[in-house]
Design an enzyme around this catalytic site. Structure first.
Site, PDB file in Angstrom:
ATOM      1  N   CYS A 199       0.788  -1.230   0.000  1.00  8.26           N
ATOM      2  CA  CYS A 199       0.000   0.000   0.000  1.00  8.26           C
ATOM      3  C   CYS A 199       0.828   1.292   0.000  1.00  8.26           C
ATOM      4  O   CYS A 199       0.503   2.201  -0.775  1.00  8.26           O
ATOM      5  CB  CYS A 199      -1.051   0.027   1.103  1.00  8.26           C
ATOM      6  SG  CYS A 199      -0.786  -1.044   2.478  1.00  8.26           S
ATOM      7  N   ARG A 206       7.249 -11.328   5.074  1.00  3.92           N
ATOM      8  CA  ARG A 206       6.906 -11.218   6.493  1.00  3.92           C
ATOM      9  C   ARG A 206       7.636 -12.290   7.270  1.00  3.92           C
ATOM     10  O   ARG A 206       7.795 -13.411   6.794  1.00  3.92           O
ATOM     11  CB  ARG A 206       5.395 -11.368   6.682  1.00  3.92           C
ATOM     12  CG  ARG A 206       4.665 -10.264   5.957  1.00  3.92           C
ATOM     13  CD  ARG A 206       3.174 -10.349   6.087  1.00  3.92           C
ATOM     14  NE  ARG A 206       2.571  -9.346   5.193  1.00  3.92           N
ATOM     15  CZ  ARG A 206       1.273  -9.216   5.006  1.00  3.92           C
ATOM     16  NH1 ARG A 206       0.430 -10.000   5.641  1.00  3.92           N
ATOM     17  NH2 ARG A 206       0.811  -8.301   4.183  1.00  3.92           N
ATOM     18  N   GLN A 227       0.835 -10.929  -3.431  1.00  2.71           N
ATOM     19  CA  GLN A 227      -0.588 -10.609  -3.332  1.00  2.71           C
ATOM     20  C   GLN A 227      -1.103 -10.148  -4.691  1.00  2.71           C
ATOM     21  O   GLN A 227      -0.400  -9.451  -5.400  1.00  2.71           O
ATOM     22  CB  GLN A 227      -0.797  -9.472  -2.325  1.00  2.71           C
ATOM     23  CG  GLN A 227      -0.331  -9.806  -0.926  1.00  2.71           C
ATOM     24  CD  GLN A 227      -0.468  -8.609   0.003  1.00  2.71           C
ATOM     25  OE1 GLN A 227      -0.076  -7.511  -0.337  1.00  2.71           O
ATOM     26  NE2 GLN A 227      -1.033  -8.832   1.175  1.00  2.71           N
ATOM     27  N   ASP A 287      -2.786  -7.721  -5.397  1.00  2.76           N
ATOM     28  CA  ASP A 287      -3.160  -6.565  -4.597  1.00  2.76           C
ATOM     29  C   ASP A 287      -3.720  -5.430  -5.461  1.00  2.76           C
ATOM     30  O   ASP A 287      -3.415  -5.340  -6.650  1.00  2.76           O
ATOM     31  CB  ASP A 287      -1.903  -6.062  -3.880  1.00  2.76           C
ATOM     32  CG  ASP A 287      -2.224  -5.401  -2.556  1.00  2.76           C
ATOM     33  OD1 ASP A 287      -3.420  -5.305  -2.222  1.00  2.76           O
ATOM     34  OD2 ASP A 287      -1.281  -4.997  -1.855  1.00  2.76           O
ATOM     35  N   HIS A 295      -5.237  -1.102  -4.724  1.00  4.58           N
ATOM     36  CA  HIS A 295      -5.714  -0.068  -3.814  1.00  4.58           C
ATOM     37  C   HIS A 295      -6.582   0.897  -4.572  1.00  4.58           C
ATOM     38  O   HIS A 295      -6.202   1.378  -5.639  1.00  4.58           O
ATOM     39  CB  HIS A 295      -4.530   0.620  -3.138  1.00  4.58           C
ATOM     40  CG  HIS A 295      -3.771  -0.327  -2.260  1.00  4.58           C
ATOM     41  ND1 HIS A 295      -2.705  -1.055  -2.720  1.00  4.58           N
ATOM     42  CD2 HIS A 295      -3.994  -0.722  -0.992  1.00  4.58           C
ATOM     43  CE1 HIS A 295      -2.284  -1.838  -1.744  1.00  4.58           C
ATOM     44  NE2 HIS A 295      -3.039  -1.672  -0.698  1.00  4.58           N
ATOM     45  N   LYS A 327     -12.147  -5.202   7.871  1.00  2.00           N
ATOM     46  CA  LYS A 327     -12.076  -5.911   6.592  1.00  2.00           C
ATOM     47  C   LYS A 327     -13.102  -7.018   6.493  1.00  2.00           C
ATOM     48  O   LYS A 327     -13.647  -7.466   7.501  1.00  2.00           O
ATOM     49  CB  LYS A 327     -10.680  -6.500   6.409  1.00  2.00           C
ATOM     50  CG  LYS A 327     -10.223  -7.361   7.566  1.00  2.00           C
ATOM     51  CD  LYS A 327      -8.792  -7.842   7.355  1.00  2.00           C
ATOM     52  CE  LYS A 327      -8.406  -8.849   8.415  1.00  2.00           C
ATOM     53  NZ  LYS A 327      -7.410  -9.802   8.007  1.00  2.00           N
ATOM     54  N   HIS A 369      -8.331  -1.473   0.321  1.00  2.00           N
ATOM     55  CA  HIS A 369      -7.307  -2.475  -0.018  1.00  2.00           C
ATOM     56  C   HIS A 369      -8.070  -3.741  -0.364  1.00  2.00           C
ATOM     57  O   HIS A 369      -8.985  -4.109   0.370  1.00  2.00           O
ATOM     58  CB  HIS A 369      -6.409  -2.808   1.179  1.00  2.00           C
ATOM     59  CG  HIS A 369      -5.840  -1.619   1.895  1.00  2.00           C
ATOM     60  ND1 HIS A 369      -4.492  -1.458   2.071  1.00  2.00           N
ATOM     61  CD2 HIS A 369      -6.428  -0.560   2.505  1.00  2.00           C
ATOM     62  CE1 HIS A 369      -4.267  -0.355   2.776  1.00  2.00           C
ATOM     63  NE2 HIS A 369      -5.423   0.214   3.046  1.00  2.00           N
TER      64      HIS A 369
END
Length: 646
Positions: A336, A365, A383, A385, A387, A470, A516
């Site tokens: 992000c 991570r 991901q 991903d 945004h 979420k 997200h």
RNA sequence: GCCCUUGUAGCUCAGCCGGUAGAGCGCGUCCUUGGUAAGGACGAGGUCGGCGGUUCAAGUCCGCUCGAGGGCUCCA
């Protein structure tokens, strides 16, 4: 679990699970209370398993009188009992204990409920020298009755309920020994937990054990090796996935699939690097909030040299990094902040919104080593991903769009067995950033849209991200473990932390809202779950090899090569099995490798320009087709992303 | 990270109370050219996860270490 589902139905099960979870999360309720209330809602099967747990404790005390007992509830698939004991239980002990349990069952002891006062209970457990029971006793809420259950020589603090006689526990099996912290708290002593299961009949127990065996066969770690989908190498590192050619095809197809959808929904693709400055993640909050679950920062060489010259200790270095006195880079834990910086690199008018930036972004991570698991829990993952930066008014419709996307993914892949969870903040925790009022707003927005989703959902405090609530799509793997896949998160906080704005119709700056979202979640975890979902039998569009050409004799190899050229021109993934084996062996090989289609080519087919199609699902011969027709059928199936027939 | 279990050929596994390694599958070569889940013969593969110790001798016993599995704790 199957039995429970038969008795209760899935939605009821989810409701019960949720009720338990809510209880667990309620601040004033300690674990015993949860245990206590679980006891009261027991199904007949749970009642029997809970009784089996008491029988286990009875047997353990006979063999190890010095054992200290904690608790022994039923679980989804059996039961356990926690013991504190100097002696470490071994596999051989398990057998002895199981034999002793059978004796207790044979003795047909009666389960007897006894009410007592707290003083009586405390006196009894002091006499029996069972300290954990006294702790548990103190945890029973005031006003709740204190009850014992007694069978034979064994008396346990227990809310019940139980079967009437030990003989009603028909088929038992002890399965494993594990460590478990007292009251589930890492700071407490770790006890020895014995897991077992019990069923109303020997047949059902056998059936369950067989199911376990079956589940092991479709475990993605097993299939990943058999089908050469991925590899984890010691030399590369724990939790770091190497995508082999076969697995890469599956991933690439999944990515293409989602890219198609994103294009339709007006997303823009971006690319960002794997590392970014620490300051960026200080601003976003990732570094301060989740420092422990990140790889160590990369300190700039000059800064490091300087500190070495000044004779700084490790502690001083670590402090300087935390304080922001020393700069460095972080392997990105989330995408992000970088997407935010792309958004913020241009001024935006309200007319531009929503801006939807998408990326297959790889993040890292630091998961605890004991948590790593195949492809489903890893230290580096990608991901799918994106945004979305939008106005307040656009939030609801954007969330709907995201949820639609997740639903499209799940339905295209035939994944029906999932649950939806709204992750809310835990009011008593400090791990969240931002103003409570904004959180309320975000949570309300999610609830509102979730209501229109058309699938049941549960609300779970404590499951939010640190910047916002979420909606998660959660599935179970073959071993019964739950994994979060798709996720949609509303965020009023990062736009503030990064001071984002757009120009509104009033020509004044306004704060955008961020969403997200990741429909797959992570490519690694999703693929792992998908391998198990299909048991390796991928639909044709995802299959690493889609067609295997099987010449009956060497004479048909040239014709097979012609067919192969046509298939390749049509972008179908195929190979020829030209080994000197009989047809049966070639078919067996293709079946084991889970190739969806085999084209058998003998003398007749070659002469007529045909192939005989054998599908992985419909084993039978379907007769010869012209090559063109066979390819057409295949292409239609692939283009429509058809699921394998049941 | 913690507890328990575990680590022998590419894969699945044997190897009893210590005497320097076996099977099946797979792989390679040759024979076989066959119609819907295994044709045959021969052969090549292992410093028994790594390091150290005990012993005349260690895959086997002990210690440490790395990895894996099952749990617990954690999971933006």
């Amino acid at each position: 679990m199957l039995l429970e589902q038969q008795c209760l139905g899935r939605s009821a099960l989810i409701a019960i699970r949720q009720a338990k979870k809510t209880l667990a999360n309620a601040a004033c309720m300690i674990e015993h209370a949860r245990f206590y209330i679980d006891m009261k809602t027991m199904t007949p099967l749970e009642e029997m398993r809970h009784s089996a747990a008491h029988i286990l404790a009875t047997a353990v005390l006979r063999l190890f009188p010095e054992a200290k007992l904690d608790i022994g509830p039923p679980t989804d698939t059996g039961f356990y009992y926690d013991f504190d004991l100097e002696h470490k239980f071994t596999a051989a002990d398990l057998e002895r204990i199981e034999d002793e349990m059978r004796k207790v069952i044979k003795e047909n002891q009666r389960f007897e409920r006894i009410e007592a006062t707290r003083d009586e209970a405390e006196a009894l457990f002091t006499k029996l020298n069972q300290p954990y029971k006294i702790i548990r006793l103190a945890d029973i809420p005031d006003g709740e009755p204190v009850t014992f259950y007694r069978n034979g020589e064994f008396t346990d603090l227990c809310a019940g309920t139980h079967v009437n006689y030990t003989k009603q526990v028909k088929a038992i099996k002890l399965l494993s020994i594990a460590g478990a912290y007292h009251k589930g708290d890492e700071k407490n002593k770790q006890l020895q937990r014995i897991y077992g299961t019990a069923f109303p009949s020997k047949e059902e127990l056998e059936h369950y054990l067989q199911q376990l065996e079956e589940a092991r066969k479709r475990d993605h770690r097993r299939l990943g090796k058999d089908l050469k989908l991925f590899h984890i190498d010691e030399a590369v590192g724990q939790g770091l996935i190497l995508w082999t050619p076969n697995g890469s095809i599956v991933r690439q197809e999944l990515q293409n699939f989602i890219l198609d959808e994103l294009q339709r929904q007006g997303y823009q693709q971006v690319f960002t690097p794997h590392i970014g400055k620490l300051g960026l993640y200080r601003t976003s909050g990732h570094f301060p909030y989740y420092k422990e679950s990140q790889f160590m920062p990369i300190i700039e060489r000059d800064a490091m040299d300087d500190m070495v010259h000044r004779g700084c200790s490790c502690a001083e270095l670590s402090n300087s990094v935390d304080e922001g006195d020393v700069d460095g880079y972080l392997l990105k834990p989330m995408n992000c902040p970088m997407h935010i910086k792309i958004f913020d690199s241009q001024p935006h008018s309200y007319r531009d919104l929503p801006v939807r930036l998408a990326e297959f972004g790889t993040v890292y991570r630091w998961e605890q080593s004991g948590e790593l698991n195949g492809m489903t829990r890893v230290r580096g993952f990608t991901q799918d991903d994106a945004h979305i930066f939008c106005t307040e008014e656009q939030v609801a419709s954007e969330i709907s769009g995201c949820l639609e996307l997740v639903k499209t993914v799940f339905s295209t892949l035939g994944m029906k067995d999932y649950r939806v969870r709204i992750g809310l903040r835990d009011p008593d925790s400090s791990k969240y950033t931002g103003d409570g009022a904004l959180w309320d707003k975000a949570e309300a927005a999610l609830r509102q849209v979730a209501g229109t989703l058309g699938v049941p959902y549960t609300e779970e405090p404590g499951e939010a991200a640190f910047y916002g609530p979420k909606i998660d799509f959660v599935v179970r793997d073959v071993i019964g473990r739950e994994w979060q896949l798709g996720t949609v998160q509303v965020d009023y906080n990062l736009p503030i932390r990064f001071d984002l704005s757009y120009v509104g119709p009033d020509n004044k700056p306004h704060r955008p809202v961020m969403i997200h979202r990741a429909p797959f979640g992570s490519m690694e975890r999703f693929t792992g779950v998908l391998i198990e979902h299909f048991a390796g039998n991928f639909p044709t569009w995802l299959a690493p090899e889609q067609v295997r050409l099987l010449p009956i004799t060497d004479d048909q190899v040239p014709f097979c090569k012609e067919v192969q050229a046509k298939l390749k021109a049509a972008k179908v993934r195929c190979s020829i099995d030209d080994q000197s084996d009989k047809l049966g062996a070639k078919i067996r090989r293709a079946e084991l490798e889970k190739v969806p289609y085999m084209f058998v080519v003998g003398k007749n087919e070659a002469a007529e320009g045909k192939v005989t199609v054998r599908s992985r699902v419909r084993k039978s011969v379907e007769g010869a087709r012209s090559t063109a027709e066979a390819i057409d059928l295949l292409l239609t199936e692939i283009a429509s992303r058809q699921l394998p027939e049941a």
